[in-house]
Design a protein around this motif. Structure first.
Motif, mmCIF file in Angstrom:
data_model
loop_
_atom_site.group_PDB
_atom_site.id
_atom_site.type_symbol
_atom_site.label_atom_id
_atom_site.label_comp_id
_atom_site.label_asym_id
_atom_site.label_seq_id
_atom_site.Cartn_x
_atom_site.Cartn_y
_atom_site.Cartn_z
ATOM 1 N N PRO A 101 -11.261 -10.238 -14.717
ATOM 2 C CA PRO A 101 -9.907 -9.740 -14.456
ATOM 3 C C PRO A 101 -9.897 -8.354 -13.805
ATOM 4 O O PRO A 101 -9.139 -8.121 -12.861
ATOM 5 N N SER A 102 -10.771 -7.452 -14.271
ATOM 6 C CA SER A 102 -10.815 -6.110 -13.671
ATOM 7 C C SER A 102 -11.287 -6.179 -12.227
ATOM 8 O O SER A 102 -10.807 -5.443 -11.367
ATOM 9 N N LEU A 103 -12.244 -7.081 -11.963
ATOM 10 C CA LEU A 103 -12.712 -7.233 -10.579
ATOM 11 C C LEU A 103 -11.579 -7.735 -9.693
ATOM 12 O O LEU A 103 -11.442 -7.323 -8.542
ATOM 13 N N GLY A 104 -10.760 -8.631 -10.239
ATOM 14 C CA GLY A 104 -9.621 -9.138 -9.482
ATOM 15 C C GLY A 104 -8.649 -8.015 -9.146
ATOM 16 O O GLY A 104 -8.180 -7.894 -8.011
ATOM 17 N N ASN A 105 -8.366 -7.155 -10.146
ATOM 18 C CA ASN A 105 -7.488 -6.017 -9.891
ATOM 19 C C ASN A 105 -8.072 -5.106 -8.827
ATOM 20 O O ASN A 105 -7.359 -4.567 -7.978
ATOM 21 N N PHE A 106 -9.386 -4.943 -8.884
ATOM 22 C CA PHE A 106 -10.062 -4.120 -7.875
ATOM 23 C C PHE A 106 -9.862 -4.719 -6.484
ATOM 24 O O PHE A 106 -9.617 -3.987 -5.520
ATOM 25 N N ALA A 107 -9.953 -6.057 -6.380
ATOM 26 C CA ALA A 107 -9.779 -6.701 -5.072
ATOM 27 C C ALA A 107 -8.373 -6.460 -4.519
ATOM 28 O O ALA A 107 -8.201 -6.183 -3.325
ATOM 29 N N VAL A 108 -7.360 -6.536 -5.399
ATOM 30 C CA VAL A 108 -5.985 -6.278 -4.956
ATOM 31 C C VAL A 108 -5.860 -4.845 -4.439
ATOM 32 O O VAL A 108 -5.292 -4.583 -3.366
ATOM 33 N N GLN A 109 -6.427 -3.908 -5.213
ATOM 34 C CA GLN A 109 -6.386 -2.502 -4.835
ATOM 35 C C GLN A 109 -7.091 -2.287 -3.496
ATOM 36 O O GLN A 109 -6.620 -1.553 -2.635
ATOM 37 N N LEU A 110 -8.220 -2.973 -3.323
ATOM 38 C CA LEU A 110 -9.010 -2.824 -2.099
ATOM 39 C C LEU A 110 -8.220 -3.293 -0.879
ATOM 40 O O LEU A 110 -8.214 -2.640 0.163
ATOM 41 N N PRO A 145 0.816 -1.216 0.000
ATOM 42 C CA PRO A 145 0.000 0.000 0.000
ATOM 43 C C PRO A 145 0.849 1.265 0.000
ATOM 44 O O PRO A 145 1.935 1.286 0.589
ATOM 45 N N LEU A 146 0.325 2.290 -0.652
ATOM 46 C CA LEU A 146 1.003 3.587 -0.693
ATOM 47 C C LEU A 146 1.314 4.095 0.714
ATOM 48 O O LEU A 146 2.389 4.630 0.971
ATOM 49 N N SER A 193 -15.480 -7.912 3.603
ATOM 50 C CA SER A 193 -16.800 -7.305 3.784
ATOM 51 C C SER A 193 -17.012 -6.177 2.782
ATOM 52 O O SER A 193 -18.082 -6.080 2.164
ATOM 53 N N ALA A 194 -15.984 -5.316 2.626
ATOM 54 C CA ALA A 194 -16.129 -4.206 1.683
ATOM 55 C C ALA A 194 -16.251 -4.739 0.257
ATOM 56 O O ALA A 194 -16.995 -4.199 -0.560
ATOM 57 N N LEU A 195 -15.521 -5.825 -0.031
ATOM 58 C CA LEU A 195 -15.598 -6.426 -1.364
ATOM 59 C C LEU A 195 -17.006 -6.951 -1.628
ATOM 60 O O LEU A 195 -17.599 -6.700 -2.677
ATOM 61 N N ALA A 196 -17.562 -7.664 -0.623
ATOM 62 C CA ALA A 196 -18.908 -8.209 -0.790
ATOM 63 C C ALA A 196 -19.926 -7.095 -0.985
ATOM 64 O O ALA A 196 -20.744 -7.132 -1.918
ATOM 65 N N LEU A 197 -19.847 -6.074 -0.124
ATOM 66 C CA LEU A 197 -20.777 -4.946 -0.236
ATOM 67 C C LEU A 197 -20.615 -4.254 -1.594
ATOM 68 O O LEU A 197 -21.595 -3.970 -2.294
ATOM 69 N N GLY A 198 -19.366 -4.008 -1.972
ATOM 70 C CA GLY A 198 -19.097 -3.310 -3.234
ATOM 71 C C GLY A 198 -19.588 -4.097 -4.433
ATOM 72 O O GLY A 198 -20.207 -3.539 -5.345
ATOM 73 N N LEU A 199 -19.329 -5.409 -4.430
ATOM 74 C CA LEU A 199 -19.750 -6.228 -5.569
ATOM 75 C C LEU A 199 -21.271 -6.276 -5.675
ATOM 76 O O LEU A 199 -21.838 -6.091 -6.753
#
Lengths: 217, 218
Positions: free
Chosen positions: B147-156, A70-71, B27-33
């Motif tokens: 794939p984009s959702l996976g990238n989002f999960a990493v970022q999250l 993380p940043l 939890s945030a991933l589940a809510l976001g998805l």
């Protein structure tokens, strides 16, 4: 509802110049970090495209590490951690450097994708009609790459602008930290943090619109 | 005592936060998805222009304002109205709401990339509109979005570090509190960074496999 808006009428005149000042700082931090990220990103891109395996391995390791860390951890390491081994930055420099190091990977990825959008035949044709490889890159490839990468680069800039808010946690007095100071001074956290959010929105949204407009073409 | 001891003590301290980091991320991933998928359906298939406008405003607001700013509004701002969220609650809600805006865009670009012929053919062969959306379009859009959702999960996962700013006791929070008591600043933050890296590596590997499987990497 009257209660919610009343502080804006009452203190708006005091808040506005302070927030504008902080907005300027946020923008300055973001622009300088972005400029540096483009430089680092281009270097990284050259490493990725290089024929030397060691450079390519370095680039891929760098991208993996930056994508996984993380940043905030990078900023804390640069600002609080490095003085422990004798390297000291002021907060603004640490924030700028941290943002640039993290976003360099994204910039390199944008350039890589942009480069892939240019057909190989372009280069072959340019070399065949007598351009040197350097001329070919500068006059044929680069102008086309720039057009392709413009929109994703603006998206990257907006992400960087938003992430510059983390600099508040290493004491850079940008928008969020200014907001925190104001919130403790006026005891109006809701109104102040909403105003801070709107300030970011005002800077970021035009860029988001621009990137979408450029992407359609 | 050997030279590894300080490192192990630090790692042990940070691991106390790893569970919360995982809970907030999932939890945030589940809510976001869930919310993002619902928003994308309404944005893509509802005929209401008003609803489109509202969803666009939602997405723009959450995508053009930093997470930290949203978290402060939810945690400190709402409290001043007497609406107290726990730091975990605010963290999950904040990252989830932002995530919904991000995944709404991801799902939408999945739907938009399908050819209109799919819908026409499904309707012509007698599927109801809802059946068309859920049994024909959604599975295909999902594949494109994965794939984009996976990238989002990493970022999250990385973005959860920000919630230490509202005192949610995750990895970065423990790192910061250990720094004030032990002064081994460099080692503590480096270990924290390494811990995040170790947690995101399997996710990143999964994303790479999805990209290869669904043909984004040529």
């Amino acid at each position: 509802m009257i209660n919610f808006f009343q502080p804006y009428a009452e203190y708006g005149g005091e808040w506005l110049p302070v927030l504008l000042d902080a907005m300027l700082k946020t923008t300055l931090l973001s622009i300088s970090a972005f400029a540096l990220a483009v430089v680092f990103g281009l270097l990284l891109w050259f490493c990725q495209a290089s024929s030397a395996p060691s450079l390519r391995h370095f680039a891929s390791l760098y991208v993996t590490v930056v994508r996984g860390v993380p940043l905030l951890a990078v900023l804390f390491l640069l600002y609080f951690g490095l003085p422990g081994i004798g390297v000291t930055f002021d907060a603004f420099t640490a924030a700028m450097l941290g943002l640039a190091l993290c976003f360099a990977a994204q910039v390199a990825e944008v350039f890589r994708a942009g480069m892939m959008a240019i057909p190989k035949g372009q280069r072959e044709a340019a070399l065949a009609v007598g351009f040197t490889p350097g001329q070919c890159f500068a006059f044929i490839i680069l102008p086309q790459v720039v057009r392709v990468v413009l929109s994703p680069m603006i998206v990257t800039f907006v992400s960087l602008l938003k992430d510059s808010s983390l600099a508040s946690l290493i004491t850079v007095d940008e928008l969020v930290l200014t907001g925190r100071a104001m919130a403790t001074e006026y005891f109006l956290p809701l109104q102040i943090y909403i105003a801070v959010g709107l300030c970011y929105f005002l800077v970021a949204w035009p860029f988001s619109l621009l990137s979408r407009r450029l992407a359609v073409r | 005592m050997n030279s590894l001891d300080p490192f192990l003590i630090i790692l042990q301290g940070l691991l106390r936060g790893a569970g919360i980091t995982a809970v907030v991320t999932f939890s945030a991933l589940a809510l976001g998805l869930a919310l993002g998928f619902a928003l994308s359906l309404f944005r893509q298939f509802s005929p209401s222009k008003l609803l489109h406008g509202l969803i666009d405003v939602y997405v723009e607001f959450f995508r053009n304002i930093p997470a930290l700013s949203h978290l402060f509004i939810l945690y400190f701002g709402l409290a001043s109205l007497g609406f107290r969220l726990s730091s975990m609650g605010a963290a999950i809600l904040g990252l989830g709401l932002i995530g919904a805006a991000v995944t709404c865009d991801i799902f939408r670009s999945g739907f938009k990339s399908l050819s209109p012929g799919q819908t026409e053919a499904a309707l012509a062969t007698g599927f109801t509109p809802l059946q068309t959306i859920f049994t024909i379009l959604t599975p295909q859009a999902m594949r494109i979005a994965l794939p984009s959702l996976g990238n989002f999960a990493v970022q999250l996962l990385k973005d959860t570090s920000v919630v230490s700013a509202i005192a949610a006791p995750e990895i970065m929070f423990y790192a910061r509190s250990m720094v004030t008591s032990s002064f081994q600043t460099t080692l503590i933050y480096a270990t924290a960074a390494g811990l995040y890296l170790v947690m995101s590596l399997p996710l990143m590997q999964a994303v790479r496999m999805l990209e290869i499987r669904y043909g984004r990497v040529k």
